[in-house]
Enzyme design. Structure first.
Site, PDB file in Angstrom:
ATOM      1  N   CYS A 158       0.865  -1.174   0.000  1.00  0.00           N
ATOM      2  CA  CYS A 158       0.000   0.000   0.000  1.00  0.00           C
ATOM      3  C   CYS A 158       0.897   1.218   0.000  1.00  0.00           C
ATOM      4  O   CYS A 158       1.883   1.257   0.745  1.00  0.00           O
ATOM      5  CB  CYS A 158      -0.874  -0.015   1.255  1.00  0.00           C
ATOM      6  N   HIS A 198      -8.983  -4.068  -1.743  1.00  0.00           N
ATOM      7  CA  HIS A 198      -8.033  -3.254  -0.968  1.00  0.00           C
ATOM      8  C   HIS A 198      -8.496  -1.784  -0.975  1.00  0.00           C
ATOM      9  O   HIS A 198      -8.509  -1.119   0.062  1.00  0.00           O
ATOM     10  CB  HIS A 198      -6.638  -3.411  -1.591  1.00  0.00           C
ATOM     11  N   GLU A 199      -8.868  -1.294  -2.161  1.00  0.00           N
ATOM     12  CA  GLU A 199      -9.250   0.125  -2.274  1.00  0.00           C
ATOM     13  C   GLU A 199     -10.613   0.390  -1.623  1.00  0.00           C
ATOM     14  O   GLU A 199     -10.806   1.430  -0.997  1.00  0.00           O
ATOM     15  CB  GLU A 199      -9.256   0.564  -3.737  1.00  0.00           C
ATOM     16  N   HIS A 228     -10.103   0.979   1.874  1.00  0.00           N
ATOM     17  CA  HIS A 228      -9.655   2.350   2.154  1.00  0.00           C
ATOM     18  C   HIS A 228     -10.845   3.293   2.326  1.00  0.00           C
ATOM     19  O   HIS A 228     -10.825   4.184   3.170  1.00  0.00           O
ATOM     20  CB  HIS A 228      -8.787   2.886   1.009  1.00  0.00           C
TER      21      HIS A 228
HETATM   22 NI    NI Z   1      -3.592   0.963  -0.082  1.00  0.00          NI
END
Ligand code: NI
Length: 183
Positions: free
Chosen positions: A111, A154-155, A158
């Site tokens: 990341c 993953h995003e 976030h």
């Molecule tokens: Ni990330």
């Protein structure tokens, strides 16, 4: 090519823990330019020349909260073998369905906000169906798999204030390894 003026926040910054807000359309020009800058940054980060010149770490995904803007937007840019890029601009995403099959990145996830080596397995669905809005506010659907599916998950994390390191059990970082496929 000049590096876009983008400052990526480090995990120590609490802003990354914000749950980002839904985007209201239309986007203004400034917001669109920021989105294109994020893609440009990712593409340059995957180019050896610029990586060296600007001391970048290669990344294939970036969420808007990582540059301090708490909106539900992320971008993906991933270089194909023929040096073209697979690009996605994803706004207000909803995961419609997920495969039962789980996968993980064997060499570990990375990341641009986590500037330290982290060992361990992050369980991800091998395939997901996502509904989202494009940059012009049109509703779209996409099915993604393998590394792109991992990047999407993953995003999306976030956007909810979650970092991949949160998903690794510090006492047993490789827990469940045998139940998942390594990619
Ligand atoms: Ni990330």
């Amino acid at each position: 090519m000049e590096l876009p003026n983008i400052k990526i926040l480090d995990e120590k910054n609490k802003i990354l823990r914000t749950v980002s807000k839904e985007v209201v359309f239309p986007l203004d020009k400034e917001m669109k330019d920021t989105i294109y800058d994020m893609i440009k940054y990712l593409k340059m980060s995957q180019n050896e020349k610029y990586e060296k010149k600007y001391k970048l770490r290669a990344g294939m995904g970036l969420a808007m909260i990582q540059i301090g803007i708490p909106l539900r937007i992320f971008v993906i840019a991933n270089e194909n073998e023929d040096h073209t890029f697979e690009e996605h601009i994803i706004i207000n995403p909803t995961i419609l369905s997920e495969s039962e099959e789980m996968i993980y990145v064997g060499e570990g996830e990375g990341c641009l906000s986590v500037n330290r080596p982290v060992d361990g397995i992050v369980p991800r669905h091998a395939r997901i169906n996502v509904e989202y809005y494009d940059i012009d506010g049109n509703k779209q659907k996409i099915r993604v798999r393998e590394d792109i599916a991992i990047a999407f998950q993953h995003e999306i994390d976030h956007l909810n204030g979650i970092l991949f390191v949160d998903k690794i059990d510090p006492k047993d970082p490789f827990k469940g390894k045998d139940l998942m496929r390594e990619i």
